[in-house]
Design an enzyme around this catalytic site. Structure first.
Site, PDB file in Angstrom:
ATOM      1  CE  LYS A 148      -2.955  -1.136  -1.033  1.00  0.00           C
ATOM      2  NZ  LYS A 148      -3.271  -2.410  -1.466  1.00  0.00           N
ATOM      3  CD  GLU A 162      -0.741  -0.819  -4.568  1.00  0.00           C
ATOM      4  OE1 GLU A 162      -1.178  -1.443  -5.539  1.00  0.00           O
ATOM      5  OE2 GLU A 162      -1.381  -0.699  -3.490  1.00  0.00           O
TER       6      GLU A 162
HETATM    7  C1  G6P Z   1      -3.340  -4.325 -10.117  1.00  0.00           C
HETATM    8  C2  G6P Z   1      -4.009  -3.450  -9.085  1.00  0.00           C
HETATM    9  C3  G6P Z   1      -3.900  -4.101  -7.713  1.00  0.00           C
HETATM   10  C4  G6P Z   1      -4.493  -5.502  -7.759  1.00  0.00           C
HETATM   11  C5  G6P Z   1      -3.850  -6.349  -8.851  1.00  0.00           C
HETATM   12  C6  G6P Z   1      -4.603  -7.646  -9.068  1.00  0.00           C
HETATM   13  O1  G6P Z   1      -1.981  -4.352  -9.898  1.00  0.00           O
HETATM   14  O2  G6P Z   1      -3.401  -2.167  -9.051  1.00  0.00           O
HETATM   15  O3  G6P Z   1      -4.598  -3.320  -6.758  1.00  0.00           O
HETATM   16  O4  G6P Z   1      -4.314  -6.116  -6.530  1.00  0.00           O
HETATM   17  O5  G6P Z   1      -3.871  -5.651 -10.095  1.00  0.00           O
HETATM   18  O6  G6P Z   1      -5.868  -7.321  -9.560  1.00  0.00           O
HETATM   19  P1  G6P Z   1      -7.172  -8.193  -9.392  1.00  0.00           P
HETATM   20  O7  G6P Z   1      -8.235  -7.357 -10.023  1.00  0.00           O
HETATM   21  O8  G6P Z   1      -6.917  -9.464 -10.138  1.00  0.00           O
HETATM   22  O9  G6P Z   1      -7.388  -8.417  -7.946  1.00  0.00           O
END
Ligand code: G6P
Length: 611
Positions: free
Chosen positions: A488, A491
């Site tokens: 977190k 990011e």
């Molecule tokens: C991206 C987003 C993340 C998320 C990941 C997996 O990197 O920024 O916040 O955890 O994708 O995405 P999903 O939709 O498969 O949970």
């Protein structure tokens, strides 16, 4: 990741498209563009935000009742005006917007160059536009044929919308691997990468399936396969309200979503716990319970924050259901020739339900004959449709790129699934089962209490907002929480942070600790408590700054840590859901104080639809 919008009807397309692009901003992007079809086609595109595009078109011709718009997240070619979409073919016969990656674009490009085609951008999309045009120049071919034939030549993933100069009364849309939704209005149609730009216009939608091609005029929608076989569209009703995708008085979507967690967890649990709090039921997976109970092994596949939720799930399934669990990054799993047995159960976790690597890993698992379940947030998403059965987390639309409420709902769903399977496998005592269920329904209230301490989290954020590095430590259930806390912070604030199992600190990270290093230790009371207290002492002995997450009333750690943030007492297995919340808020406040764009951090995409 790239966002697509389209409109065809009797209204002016521009405001609909711009508003739609704004709704899709949360997906992450670096340039934006639009093409409006009137008697001629006007294309405008710029590097930057949708607001930059709005400034750019001021004073220009933005009329037209048909149009397409795009937000680009760069894959092939840097973010600049030329690489932004829409892309026109060399002779201007076709205009294309595209989300995905055309993997064989360089071979196709060579052939097209040999045939006299020129390129203005570095994108794979322009190759596609030219390929369509090249095929179109053959005898007696319609625009639709050209699109279908071209798509048969490409490998990779796409959601695309095409406008043909000779058939300007229609939009041609297709998908393979990247999402595309069509909204059905009265004498008008809307297209978008997800439902958020559509709900303010209509609730009737069609989700395209892989290899579907839609040919849309303002009066008619024809759905076909890539091979030209007719398909009857399946119209669905959106269960989404406009308020769910607006900030509702909060400064940022991320803050709104953190504060929504008492409600979102209630939604995840709704209808799944019996009224007498003695059992857990789940309609969506009732048909596969025997396979789950008989499973020899669970394989959890996910990416990003969802992968962290999977790690929490691993601890819980092993502890209670006594099932061996492997948690895999989907992107590694799919390319590794993994061993998957028919009696394995694969659980794919995804907020968006569209993550390309997770989808590919699901397909691999399905080919091996294993039962594949989904834990998804977005209803109707590709992953929810590709899996054999599954659990919706019902956390509602998550707009902030940094996942918060989706994570706690995923952990909640995995927890009740693990407990339910443990109960059916008789690996949990009835009294423990009932006690944990009773504690689970109390979690929303406890989160509400925890959120009252927001100002305290903000004060600590102000003290450490300029740190260059953070370390996050946890043991057991709190190790994945430490990983999530570090993610977190990275990011949204761009501060380097690492999450580690607290004991593993001695094998490397301890070398980093000095008086400038904030170390966030998740040290709520559980069976590792004494050990984590020792780890805190080890950090303090090296002059590290300890910010400890403790169970309320803790007096031991209070004496040694620089700061303590309390979470309410609960069952050990449920504590990760509470412990992550101070970490979410700490990151949020640090990012805001550093002036970062919290909801749309640089380079990140909400839904990663390319591999
Ligand atoms: C991206 C987003 C993340 C998320 C990941 C997996 O990197 O920024 O916040 O955890 O994708 O995405 P999903 O939709 O498969 O949970």
């Amino acid at each position: 990741m790239c966002g697509i919008v389209g409109y065809i009807g009797d209204k002016e397309a521009y405001p609909i498209l711009i508003n739609g692009l704004k709704r899709l901003e949360y997906r992450g992007y670096d340039s934006a563009g639009i093409a409006l079809i009137n008697s001629q086609t006007n294309t405008y595109k710029v590097k930057g935000k949708v607001s930059d595009l709005e400034k750019f078109v001021q004073g220009k011709d933005i009329s037209g009742k048909i149009g397409i718009g795009h937000t680009r997240w760069a894959t092939h070619g840097e973010p600049n005006d030329a690489n932004a979409h829409p892309h026109a073919s060399s002779k201007g016969n076709f205009i294309v917007i595209h989300n995905g990656i055309i993997e064989n674009y360089s071979t196709l490009k060579e052939t097209l160059i040999k045939n006299g085609y020129t390129f203005k951008s570095d994108t794979d999309t322009e190759v596609l536009a030219n390929l369509i045009e090249y095929i179109y120049e053959g005898e007696g071919i319609s625009a639709e044929d050209a699109v279908r034939y071209a798509l048969q030549e490409v490998s990779g993933a796409y959601a695309l919308v095409v406008v043909a100069k000779d058939e300007q009364d229609k939009l041609i849309a297709a998908r393979k691997g990247s999402p595309l939704v069509i909204g059905i209005g009265e004498g008008e149609y809307f297209l978008a990468s997800d439902a958020t730009p559509i709900i303010e216009h209509t609730k009737s939608v069609i989700y395209l399936n892989d290899l579907d091609v839609a040919v849309i005029t303002k009066h008619e929608l024809n759905l076909k396969t890539l091979k030209n076989d007719k398909i009857t569209p399946k119209v669905q009703k959106l269960d989404l309200e406009i308020g769910e995708i607006e900030k509702g008085g909060f400064d940022h979507f991320m803050l709104k979503e953190i504060f929504e967690q008492p409600q979102t967890i209630t939604n995840t649990l709704r209808g799944r716990i019996s009224a007498d709090l003695k059992d857990i039921h789940h309609g969506g997976i009732s048909g596969v319970i025997p396979q789950l109970v008989a499973a020899k092994r669970l394989i959890i596949i996910a990416c990003g924050t969802s992968w962290h939720a999977g790690l929490v799930g691993e601890y819980i399934f092993e502890e209670f259901a006594r099932l061996p669990v492997e948690v895999e990054y989907a992107s590694e799993f799919r390319y590794r020739n993994p061993v998957i047995y028919k009696d394995d159960v694969v659980i794919a976790i995804s907020q968006s339900g569209e993550t390309a690597d997770t989808l590919a890993a699901i397909n691999l698992a399905k080919r091996s004959g294993a039962l594949v379940l989904g834990v998804c947030n977005v209803v109707g998403s590709s992953i929810s449709r590709e899996t054999d059965a599954g659990i919706y987390t019902y956390a509602g639309p998550e707009i902030g790129v940094a996942s918060t409420k989706a994570f706690t709902s995923q952990v909640t769903a995995l927890t009740f699934l693990a407990l339910m399977i443990a109960h059916r496998r008789e690996t949990i005592k009835q009294e423990d089962y009932e006690r944990i269920i009773a504690a689970m329904v109390e979690i929303p209230k406890k989160i509400e209490a925890l959120l009252q301490n927001n100002d305290q989290f903000k004060k600590i954020a102000a003290l450490y907002k300029d740190a260059d590095n953070f370390l996050y430590l946890g043991r057991g259930y709190f190790f994945p929480v430490a990983l999530e806390g570090a993610l977190k912070l990275k990011e949204i604030s761009y501060i380097h942070a690492e999450g580690y199992p607290a004991a593993e600190m001695k094998h490397g990270p301890i070398a980093l600790i000095d008086e400038k290093m904030p170390v966030v230790v998740i040290a709520a009371k559980d069976k590792s408590y004494e050990k984590i207290v020792s780890n805190i002492q080890e950090v303090k002995a090296r002059k590290g700054i300890v910010i400890a997450i403790v169970t309320e009333g803790d007096t031991v750690i209070k004496k040694m840590a620089d700061h303590v943030l309390e979470i309410p007492h609960t069952e050990d297995v449920l504590a990760p859901i509470l412990a992550v919340i101070p970490l979410q808020l700490l990151s949020y406040h640090i990012a805001v104080l550093r002036g970062c764009n919290v909801d749309q951090p640089r380079n990140l995409a909400k839904s990663v639809t390319v591999e």
